[in-house]
Write a protein that holds these residues in place. Sequence first.
Motif, mmCIF file in Angstrom:
data_model
loop_
_atom_site.group_PDB
_atom_site.id
_atom_site.type_symbol
_atom_site.label_atom_id
_atom_site.label_comp_id
_atom_site.label_asym_id
_atom_site.label_seq_id
_atom_site.Cartn_x
_atom_site.Cartn_y
_atom_site.Cartn_z
ATOM 1 N N TRP A 361 -63.287 59.272 143.992
ATOM 2 C CA TRP A 361 -61.968 59.182 144.097
ATOM 3 C C TRP A 361 -61.470 59.551 142.477
ATOM 4 N N CYS A 362 -60.372 60.022 142.504
ATOM 5 C CA CYS A 362 -59.879 60.404 140.912
ATOM 6 C C CYS A 362 -58.532 59.825 141.017
ATOM 7 N N ILE A 363 -58.299 58.871 139.963
ATOM 8 C CA ILE A 363 -57.174 57.834 139.860
ATOM 9 C C ILE A 363 -56.391 58.464 138.631
ATOM 10 N N TYR A 364 -55.157 58.495 139.086
ATOM 11 C CA TYR A 364 -53.926 58.949 137.986
ATOM 12 C C TYR A 364 -52.833 57.783 138.057
ATOM 13 N N ASP A 365 -53.387 56.838 137.020
ATOM 14 C CA ASP A 365 -52.467 55.905 136.787
ATOM 15 C C ASP A 365 -51.478 56.032 135.976
#
Length: 504
Positions: A361-365
């Motif tokens: 998973w790569c999370i861009y918040d």
Amino acid sequence: MSRNNAERLHTAVLVAPASEKRRIRKQRRQAAAKLQAEQLRAEHQASRAKYAADLAERRATTYISPTGEPGPAQLRSPGRLRLPRHQDTSATLAGAYPFLAEGGLGSDGVFVGQDLYSGGSFVYDPWVLYARGLITAPNLVLAGIVGSGKSSLAKSLYTRSIPFGRRVYVPGDPKGEHTAIAEAVGGRAIVLGHGLAARLNPLDEGYRPAGMSEETWASTVAARRRDLIGALAETVLTRPLTPLEHTAIDTALTGVVRSNDVPILPMIVEHILTPTEQADPDGRLAEDGRLVGHALRRLVAGDLAGLFDGPSTVRFDPSLPMISLDLSRVTENSTLTSVLMTCSSAWMESALLDPNGGQRWCIYDEAWRLMSHPALLRRMDAHWRLARHYGIANMLIFHKLTDLENVGDQGSAMRALASSLLANAETRIIYRQESDQLGATARALGLTGTEQRLLPGLGVGQGLWRIKDRSFVCQHQLHPGELELFDTTSRMTSETRKFTIPED
């Protein structure tokens, strides 16, 4: 056939002798009675044979007891199944016809919550759905207003995926919400900020994928360093670089790498502002790279000094279940945050783009901060397009879809890149939206009128899931331990408890 319904034989003599004897008439009646008796006897024999066959079949058939099958390992029922009778109007029942409900996405994957329409469990996993051919892009877009529960959903999705062998990368955490989660799951959160000991060198070679040759690895590292320095300069200058400025960067990078084992940004800045006589015999290269040199000097002597201006003090371990870069100490300046995220994403990019690194998973918040800078937007777009090749599922989190309209000018390349993120994400999760955002949200996602009217009335944790051409309304469910770990309102609730006036 019963006796009352028995077939009757009628005889009629159309032509008979005038002087027929009584004996002849009697014989005719006896013949008719004999025919009727033979027919009744045949019917009786057939009925007895059918009864005997049915009795033999019933005796040879084994029926389950009304209380369940016998045996200690069999499933038992406490009694006969009796369903209550339901009565309703034809108008109501017409809405339920033909009494069918959405079958869901199956039982393989991560449990999310309850499907509010079918009442069953809702399970989602982008890798499972891609393997089954239900989606062709594993990326995900999550939008919802503040307080709707979108952050808890994002955190539960990636934490519940970790037991399935997935890893989590958070290239930049502007609010520091993922730090406690990274530590709780056995990962690591790297906190960056002024006065802290952590320091990252974005020019490190980084993680080297297995099986890569020396020539390929050297070319990959050189290209990554060149792209990083160019992206940093464009972010600070807020404009694209000219060909002359690209030449100045390439010359400085080549000279620094040739003479140093561990290149750092201050060396690059020094070579751009004061190139060697061999690299710049006529002095024109220093003039061409002057603006780029002063822009990059901000990273080593300005408000970013002490973060990326020396060798790394921490090591990136791609085997950890979760890595998060906490940027909450530097969120006052959006440009500063974007520069930090550019450096940090390049620092972990070598492991992120490893085809043998597994599913991640790569999370861009807080995506609205990222999409306003062309360099970061182009890097995100590249990651999204190559997600299937590298086994990555990107998650983009923002408040409302109208944030895309603030990216660049109408018809610009930046606006097109931001819109392409939606096109490359076949999973769209929309939490509660304000009424003035419904039209733009429906146009961007192609929602039907029914789906559009659902959005303002969604409660906390309820979201409309659009997965390709299918729609679901799901109630997200949290374990009490998750609720405590994912809580982002602790400061508000603690202050409320602090100033509560006790009753007499």
